[in-house]
Design a protein around this motif. Structure first.
Motif, PDB file in Angstrom:
ATOM      1  N   GLU A 380      63.454  64.017  36.393  1.00 10.22           N
ATOM      2  CA  GLU A 380      62.824  64.923  35.434  1.00 10.22           C
ATOM      3  C   GLU A 380      63.728  65.226  34.248  1.00 10.22           C
ATOM      4  OE1 GLU A 380      60.900  68.369  36.975  1.00 10.22           O
ATOM      5  OE2 GLU A 380      60.143  67.329  38.767  1.00 10.22           O
ATOM      6  N   ALA A 381      65.021  65.227  34.472  1.00  6.38           N
ATOM      7  CA  ALA A 381      65.958  65.530  33.388  1.00  6.38           C
ATOM      8  C   ALA A 381      65.924  64.466  32.296  1.00  6.38           C
ATOM      9  CB  ALA A 381      67.372  65.655  33.945  1.00  6.38           C
ATOM     10  N   GLY A 382      65.428  63.274  32.625  1.00  5.13           N
ATOM     11  CA  GLY A 382      65.430  62.197  31.640  1.00  5.13           C
ATOM     12  C   GLY A 382      64.069  61.879  31.057  1.00  5.13           C
ATOM     13  N   GLU A 383      63.099  62.784  31.265  1.00  4.60           N
ATOM     14  CA  GLU A 383      61.747  62.437  30.851  1.00  4.60           C
ATOM     15  C   GLU A 383      61.437  62.788  29.395  1.00  4.60           C
ATOM     16  OE1 GLU A 383      58.869  66.191  31.996  1.00  4.60           O
ATOM     17  OE2 GLU A 383      59.326  64.738  33.577  1.00  4.60           O
ATOM     18  N   GLY A 384      62.375  63.400  28.686  1.00  5.23           N
ATOM     19  CA  GLY A 384      62.100  63.848  27.324  1.00  5.23           C
ATOM     20  C   GLY A 384      61.708  62.716  26.385  1.00  5.23           C
TER      21      GLY A 384
END
Length: 486
Positions: A380-384
């Motif tokens: 989730e931390a890399g979904e931007g």
């Protein structure tokens, strides 16, 4: 120098016409693929550019070559033309490479042939650079394809709407036998010609079928299966061939003839680039159906060989066409499961893929960038970077939740991402980059051509020196029309 063994030249004389390349004024080597030459077992000095230019322009015919133009017919945009053939291509001959594979070596743009239909048999520089770039890119992407051995400037102009610099392209293929080759003989009611060609294709491409109970039915099944798998792989990288005529579909299962081809930028299943495809016959989403239609034309040619009665032959051919659809769907869904990082098969996978594609279409999201960014969204931390590509964030959030649930909780995130990056390229031959290389080449500057080829050599890696090639075009940079180049 060239270990020729020319099996096609040993077929009946009406399969081809002998023809010599027409000399050009001032050949100059643009590029020579020394790695491929070594693979083919050719003994050529890569440093002797004048000698290479003479050979690959057609000015110097290598010992053992038996230059010929192949006869074939074809459906072009659905309309049958009984007399096509190699109008600007000359098959120098065949070699058996270091892995024991038989390969054709063909010059494109080497002058008129008996099939030129009042054409000059020449090629312009732009289409030669395009085919070199795209065929080598397809190879690097892992897609079955013809290869580029050399490109040579001729020092002469070719005349289309305006004078253009001329060039000759050297293409390597498993063979240049097409669906249209079978149509050439079938349209003349030459059943012995069809049989001789089928026997040659079995011996060359499908030797395991020689002892089959029904070898010609097995041949049809094998060709259809390879084409279904090939088109599924096209779809998975966003490739649009542009001219899927029956004379542009090989029986070996290789991608051939990179004329008005292009790659998707923003995802649009109805996307067409080819200027001549005014009705969208060969649009991105239509390619599987056209592949099946082309296989029906091959089946028509083989009907007299399939069964003792016409009714039985039609029944067996129709079963192959149904199987084409099943194989394509299976291969397509498998490819997109891989692109999404999914392991195994579960109900709902098709809907998961189609829902993502629908959102990509609605958001005009870039095809290549989207799938590459999805790998980073495993955590989730890399979904931007991924979510930034979409306009309807609540809808996307729902999809992401379903996708993560499907991935499973006990899988290693880094392993998933690594697997996804192994099938979702970071770099493709973007249409505007190809056009940039062509325009520079027309001015005598091959720097952009060489830089693009270097960027495409390892398309699944994010190399910092080629970061610019990962960026989609700005709206004003988009190439919306491509041209055949003949």
């Amino acid at each position: 120098m060239f270990p020729f063994d020319n099996s096609y030249a040993r077929l009946p004389e009406h399969f081809f016409r002998p023809v010599l390349p027409a000399p050009v004024a001032a050949p100059r080597l643009i590029r020579f693929n020394s790695e491929l030459a070594d693979e083919l077992g050719l003994t050529l000095d890569a440093g002797d550019e004048d000698r290479l230019a003479a050979i690959f322009s057609g000015n110097s015919v290598p010992v053992g070559a038996m230059p010929l133009a192949m006869a074939y017919s074809g459906h072009q945009f659905g309309q049958f033309n009984p007399q096509l053939g190699d109008g600007r291509a000359i098959l120098l001959g065949e070699v058996v490479d270091r892995q024991g594979r038989r390969r054709d070596i063909q010059l494109k743009g080497a002058g008129p042939t008996p099939f030129s239909r009042r054409g000059d048999g020449r090629a312009a520089l732009g289409p030669v650079l395009r085919e070199y770039i795209v065929s080598e890119a397809m190879y690097a992407l892992g897609i079955p394809t013809t290869r580029a051995l050399a490109a040579v400037a001729t020092g002469e102009a070719v005349y289309r709407e305006t004078p253009l610099p001329g060039a000759v392209f050297t293409r390597v293929a498993a063979s240049h036998i097409r669906v249209g080759t079978f149509q050439y003989f079938a349209s003349r009611d030459d059943q012995e010609g069809v049989r001789a060609l089928a026997d040659h294709v079995i011996a060359r491409h499908y030797p395991e079928l020689a002892d089959a109970a029904k070898p010609y039915l097995a041949l049809l099944q094998a060709v259809a299966s390879r084409q279904a798998a090939l088109i599924a792989r096209w779809m998975a990288i966003g490739f649009i061939h542009g001219v899927m005529n029956t004379d542009n579909m090989t029986v070996s299962g290789e991608t051939i003839d990179f004329g008005p081809c292009a790659f998707l930028d923003e995802y649009d299943p109805k996307k067409v680039f080819s200027w001549i495809d005014q009705r969208g016959r060969y649009a991105y989403a239509n390619q599987p159906g056209i592949g099946q239609w082309n296989m029906a034309r091959l089946a028509e040619c083989l009907l007299p060989l399939l069964a003792e009665t016409e009714d039985k032959a039609v029944e067996e051919a129709n079963a192959v066409l149904v199987e084409f659809g099943r194989v394509f769907q299976e291969r397509w869904l498998s490819a997109f499961r891989d692109k999404l990082g999914l392991v195994g098969e579960q109900d709902g996978d098709l809907e998961l893929v189609n829902d993502l594609l629908a959102q990509m279409h609605d958001s005009e999201a870039d095809f290549t960038v989207t799938f590459r960014a999805l790998g980073q969204a495993v955590e989730e931390a890399g979904e931007g970077g991924f979510t930034a590509l979409f306009t309807d964030r609540p809808r996307l959030s729902q999809w992401l939740a379903r996708w993560r649930q499907r991935l499973g909780q006990d899988r290693d995130a880094s392993a998933i991402r690594s697997a996804m990056e192994g099938v979702n390229p970071a770099v493709i031959p973007r249409n505007h980059r190809i056009e940039e290389a062509i325009q520079a080449g027309l001015s005598g500057d091959y720097g952009p051509f060489e830089a693009l080829l270097a960027a495409l050599e390892r398309p699944y890696e994010e190399r910092s020196e080629f970061a610019a090639y990962r960026i989609p075009p700005e709206r004003e940079e988009r190439v919306t029309r491509t041209f055949c180049g003949t």
